[in-house]
Design a protein around this motif. Structure first.
Motif: not given
Lengths: 620, 500
Positions: A49-50, A155, A381, B187-191, B198
């Motif tokens: 990502f990104k 991811g 979750q 830095r950014h929302l990642h899984s 959690e």
């Protein structure tokens, strides 16, 4: 149109096949021609990502094609290829209820609206269910058949995007793994790279955003170190898309050099496109040599009979034996057929077993996890963990299945050529082993239609078929059987009775959760199992038809050879000399064609290549 | 004009006293079990110590840099590659000292202190990092007086051993974490981030109490790839994350911070100000060309009187964004280094972060401490139950369910996670009244801090009436009615603390 020299040669050969009355050989050449007219050298751009994938594509083609924004994420793959006029088409592939692929739905949209359809913001979770977006651009870089595919951020292997991207790898001609210069490779990136290498050997690494980070050289060193540590040294290209776009705007060549894009484009054009072109040339060369050999068969045998009638009888016997062998090859009892049918059967059960085994492990772990907690608190979750486990299992199963299938195809080809190699003995013609040539290479174009990464974007959305990894895993989220907890006092250490009641409900919730989970595993096993069987069935059919076809062609050629040798024996004395002259002339013509075919194969390595200034030009 | 910041301080002290009392009784009860007694004694001592805030996140998220920014000094070492490999505590003390604690216990070893170009350099003296449990740095600093900061290794380090250390510290298998609160950088929302959040969301016993985590969108300038409007963009993203379903459940709020800029802003040197000023005198085009990329900035020929080395150092300290911003601000007329420093820090988002830390952590200090202590006691009661501990368990339960602060936190969590369904506008008001935006009275009532007590009284009465109606309405669901009663109690507390 790529490779005009190859195309011209194929056209010539087509004329020859029709002149000599061999429509069967003509059909094979038509397929070759088809592949040439749509070369499609697919470069998959993958990464987390990104990391700058979309901007990389935009900078390569100098057009704001893939939406880029600080907060935006790509949700749908975007395919960028050459077209005379710029256009954007959304493609939705689907299957009928019985599993037959339906014609894809295509709809054009204006370029500036593309973001709405391919980004997470405009199309969250790809709820529009697009297979991919296709962008056509008039760009020199793409003219040779290069196709750039921007993929959603992976991811890690345990994400649904990761699984879907894995599915596209077997049919990629090259992969660019993109990571930015902010930090060295992370564990998920290295894990993905290792898996990707197994499905597509042509992987190169791109390090982006070098304009922003003063330590980018150190990061490149660290990254190369990580790769060497696992025995890998792919090419690495540090780039800055910002500088490249700036350089294109201001036509600043030194800035272009600093952007690092010159080397990357060089790699794409020479190593990737050039290599693919080389493979195509070789494939065409071999096809034409095979055709030449067969076309010449009957004339050559006639020539021998004419020049030396005493040899004729022995020759005819030899040819008859050879034809018998060719016919034998078409029998189900032929070794390659056995290998194929047994192999597919074994493979099917092995792959299904592997899948069931993996999913059983996931199931057991999931039960354990459910036992540890109360589903009402942890459902979301749990679902995302569970989906990840399934994606990962199916991905790993897929990688293994592809490798086994490729191996099987290789074995079948080998067994075929073992028996088929010496079929045309006296006919001394260049490439004897036309069938065995470059097996790995010959396979690829043929297996285009097979599920080993069947249609690319069915592959992109999911390994075996489009609907497994993307769609199925979402199903579980819809199961809502949880009673919302009544809040209030006593939540933590309530009175004894309340505590007991909570416990009773919790047990029920856990039982329900386990049931839902098991159901989902069953559904996944069923769906993926069906797709495995479909893929292998198609594989079997394709290989069988291909090699049977080859055997049939050889049989026909040998039958012709027998007939012409027999006719030769009966020729009147006076006619022989003329006939011999004619035959030699024809054979010369065919030899000419064969020479050109051989030259074609060698031509690839001398292909001229464009200079750095053309890298600027490639942007236009 | 009497202040209205009394709020819940009275009951806070009561809670603290009750917890201290309970712990002392427990220590007596378990005097025959040295392990349990020792554990409890440690927690009693800890109760009076500063709040412990752990800084967590993936490798290169900017944890050490942020720690330096919060302290206002470059003490934690940073680097381009992975750097922090051992859990490192930074606590206030009269004089500097570094102690190394090894795994497997034993007395800590004192390490010598070197400063490597500003940052501290830790010489482990040959001990391999695998054998180190933690480093404890004593450092005299106003910023550390009320809060001990704990720097942790990246949770996703390529070396699984290194990341295991963070996991073990932040979310140990079978005991409460040594930290009272967590600042999580991403830095950014990642899984991977969600999964980790959690994992140190409360487990087991304390499931129903609030999570004491704040998320920080770190290296915020890089999100906008160094553009001048990068931080505004980052703020928008943080705002979006705040209302993200997944995150709401796992942390109290999200703040965007450009750590490097904050760190450097707080430690701005005169020479750096002079260098930036020198650069700002360049003609616009030359300036733009120079700032095109990191390489160009350092290596290009320029008329500015600034050596390659000096430029390199400037870039190290400010980052490309920081240089661009600093130069722009000076061009726009900022001539005072102190003012520049303040403005850079403000822009970096550090002030916002400090305010949030104040509201969510510091103001709740007693509550968070009490919670940690009670969790520790609960562990003992479960592991070594005995007849004499029965009254302790009852008292523990009484405090947890009776203390209104806990009820407020529980309800806040339930509202944020959607476990309790309440109409949207009512939810926003409820969260505010419960102290979600700050424990002081004006914050709870949504009033100006300088507002008249009469205005506050009127607002509180108004809210009380509203929520009483909700509690008594037969059509309200049981969940809503229960929630309303808790909110009413909060309003009553506000009224009780207001001056007559």
């Amino acid at each position: 149109m790529a490779l005009p020299d190859a195309v011209a040669l194929v056209d010539l050969a087509l004329k020859a096949t029709s002149a000599y009355g061999r429509p069967d050989l003509g059909r094979r050449l038509q397929a070759t021609r088809g592949r040439l007219s749509d070369p499609n050298v697919r470069v998959l751009i993958v990464g987390e990502f990104k990391q700058g994938k979309s901007q990389l594509v935009n900078a390569l083609v100098n057009a704001p094609v893939c939406p880029v924004d600080d907060d935006i994420a790509t949700a749908v793959p975007t395919v960028v290829r050459y077209a005379e006029t710029a256009s954007v088409t959304l493609v939705k592939e689907s299957e009928s209820d019985s599993g037959e692929p339906l014609p894809a739905q295509r709809s054009e949209v204006p370029i500036d609206q593309l973001a709405q359809y391919v980004s997470e913001a405009g199309n969250p979770g790809n709820r529009r269910q697009l297979s991919y977006a296709e962008v056509g651009l008039p760009r020199r870089l793409l003219e040779g058949g290069l196709v750039l595919v921007d993929t959603p951020g992976v991811g890690g292997l345990g994400s649904s995007h990761g699984a879907a991207t894995m599915g596209a790898l077997p049919r990629a001609d090259a992969v660019l793994l993109v990571s930015d210069a902010a930090q060295e490779y992370t564990a998920p990136e290295l894990e993905f790279l290792a898996a990707a290498r197994q499905l597509c050997p042509n992987v190169a690494c791109v390090i982006t955003k070098t304009d922003l980070y003063p330590h980018w050289r150190k990061i490149v060193d660290l990254d190369q170190g990580h790769l060497r540590a696992v025995g890998d040294s792919p090419r690495m290209f540090p780039v800055s898309s910002t500088l490249r776009l700036h350089a294109l705007r201001t036509e600043d060549t030194s800035l272009m050099d600093e952007s690092g894009y010159v080397e990357l484009i060089h790699y794409l054009q020479r190593d990737v496109l050039g290599h693919a072109d080389d493979l195509d040339r070789r494939s065409v060369s071999q096809d034409i040599l095979a055709v030449s050999e067969q076309l010449a068969a009957s004339m050559q045998s006639e020539l021998i009979a004419q020049e030396d009638p005493e040899k004729a009888t022995a020759l005819i016997e030899q040819l008859k034996v050879a034809k018998q062998k060719a016919d034998d090859l078409r029998q189900r009892s032929a070794r390659w057929q056995q290998t194929l049918s047994d192999g597919v059967q074994d493979l099917t059960s092995d792959i299904e077993y592997d899948l069931r085994d993996r999913l059983r492990t996931v199931s057991r772990e999931a039960e354990h996890v459910i036992d540890q907690s109360d589903p009402k608190d942890t459902w979301d979750q749990f679902v995302s963990w569970f989906e990840g486990q399934i994606s990962q299992s199916v991905s790993q199963n897929f990688v293994w299945a592809i490798q086994r299938a490729q191996y099987l195809a290789g074995q079948v080809a080998e067994h075929f050529s073992e028996n088929g190699a010496a079929l045309l003995p006296e006919l001394n013609y260049g490439q004897k082993d036309f069938q065995s040539g470059d097996l790995r290479h010959m396979e690829k174009p043929e297996l285009e239609t097979v599920g080993i990464g069947s249609k690319l974007f069915t592959g992109v959305r999911g390994g075996y078929s489009g609907f497994v990894m993307g769609g199925m895993a979402m199903g579980l989220a819809g199961v809502s059987m949880l009673n919302p907890l009544s809040a209030g006092a006593g939540l933590l250490f309530g009175g004894k009775t309340l505590h007991d009641e909570l416990k009773r409900n919790k047990q029920r919730r856990q039982a329900d959760a386990k049931q839902a989970m098991r159901r989902h595993i069953d559904d996944t096993t069923f769906q993926v199992g069906k797709d495995i069987r479909d893929m292998l069935r198609t594989l079997q059919r394709t290989l069988r038809d291909h090699f049977s076809g080859v055997a049939e062609e050889m049989s026909t050629s040998l039958a012709d050879a027998v007939m012409s040798a027999q006719k030769a024996v009966q020729t009147v004395e006076g006619g022989r000399a003329t006939r011999i002259k004619d035959l030699r002339a024809e054979l010369d013509r065919i030899e000419n064609m064969a020479q050109r075919a051989r030259a074609l194969d060698g031509a690839g390595s001398q292909a001229a290549f464009s200079s750095g200034a053309a890298a600027l030009g490639a942007g236009r | 004009m009497t202040s209205m910041t009394g709020g819940h301080a009275v009951s806070g002290a009561t809670l603290g006293a009750a917890v201290r009392n309970l712990l002392s009784r427990a220590i007596e009860t378990y005097s025959d079990s040295p392990q349990a007694a020792g554990w409890l004694r440690m927690h009693l001592t800890r109760f009076d110590e500063p709040l412990r805030v752990a800084i967590a996140g993936k490798v290169k998220a900017g944890k050490s840099t942020l720690l330096n920014a919060l302290v206002g000094e470059e003490i934690a070492p940073t680097d381009a590659g992975e750097c922090t490999r051992v859990v490192t505590w930074y606590q206030d003390a009269p004089s500097p000292k570094v102690l190394m604690y090894s795994k497997g216990g034993g007395a800590p070893r004192q390490l010598s202190i070197h400063r490597n170009d500003g940052a501290l350099a830790f010489d482990l003296g040959g001990t391999p990092t695998e054998r180190v449990d933690r480093l404890v740095v004593d450092w005299p600093s106003q910023s550390l007086r009320g809060t001990t900061l704990i720097d942790t290794p990246g949770i996703d380090s390529l070396s699984t051993d290194v990341s295991a250390r963070s996991h073990q510290f932040l979310a140990p298998e079978d005991e409460p974490t040594a930290a009272d609160a967590v600042v999580y950088l991403m830095r950014h929302l990642h899984s991977g981030d969600v999964r980790f959040l959690e994992s140190f969301h409360d487990q087991g016993v304390a499931r129903a109490t609030a999570v004491n985590t704040i998320a920080v969108l770190s290296r915020a300038d890089e999100i906008g790839v160094g553009r001048l409007d990068a931080l505004m963009s980052a703020k928008r993203i943080a705002s979006r994350y705040r209302s993200d379903d997944k995150l709401r459940d796992l942390c109290q709020t999200v703040v965007a911070v450009a750590g490097l800029l904050a760190q450097t802003g707080r430690t701005l040197r005169q020479a750096e100000f002079a260098a930036l000023t020198e650069l700002s005198t360049l003609p616009r085009d030359d300036m733009d060309a120079l700032l095109l990329s990191a390489d160009r900035f350092v290596k290009s020929e320029t008329t500015a009187n600034l050596s390659t080395e000096a430029r390199g150092s400037l870039l190290e300290r400010f980052g490309l964004f920081g240089v661009r911003l600093g130069v722009t601000m000076i061009r726009q007329g900022m001539a005072d280094p102190t003012k520049l420093s303040t403005e850079l820090v403000r822009r970096s988002g550090l002030d916002d972060l400090r305010e949030v830390l104040n509201i969510q952590f510091t103001e709740r200090r007693d509550l968070l401490k009490a919670r940690s202590a009670l969790l520790a006691l609960d562990l003992v009661l479960r592991r070594e139950p005995k007849p004499a501990s029965q009254p302790l368990a009852i008292e523990l339960e009484r405090i947890m369910s009776g203390a209104h602060e806990f009820a407020e936190l529980r309800l806040l969590t339930a509202l944020r996670s959607g476990a309790v369904k309440v109409p949207e506008d009512a939810r926003v008001e409820a969260e505010r009244l419960l102290g979600g935006d700050g424990g002081a009275t004006p914050a709870r009532l949504g009033l100006d801090p300088m507002a008249d007590p009469r205005e506050a009284r009127a607002a509180a009465m108004d809210a009380l009436g509203r929520w009483r109606r909700r509690a008594e309405n037969p059509l309200s669901s049981r969940a809503l009615a229960d929630a309303a009663r808790v909110v009413m109690r909060s309003c009553e507390g506000i009224l009780a603390a207001l001056p007559r």
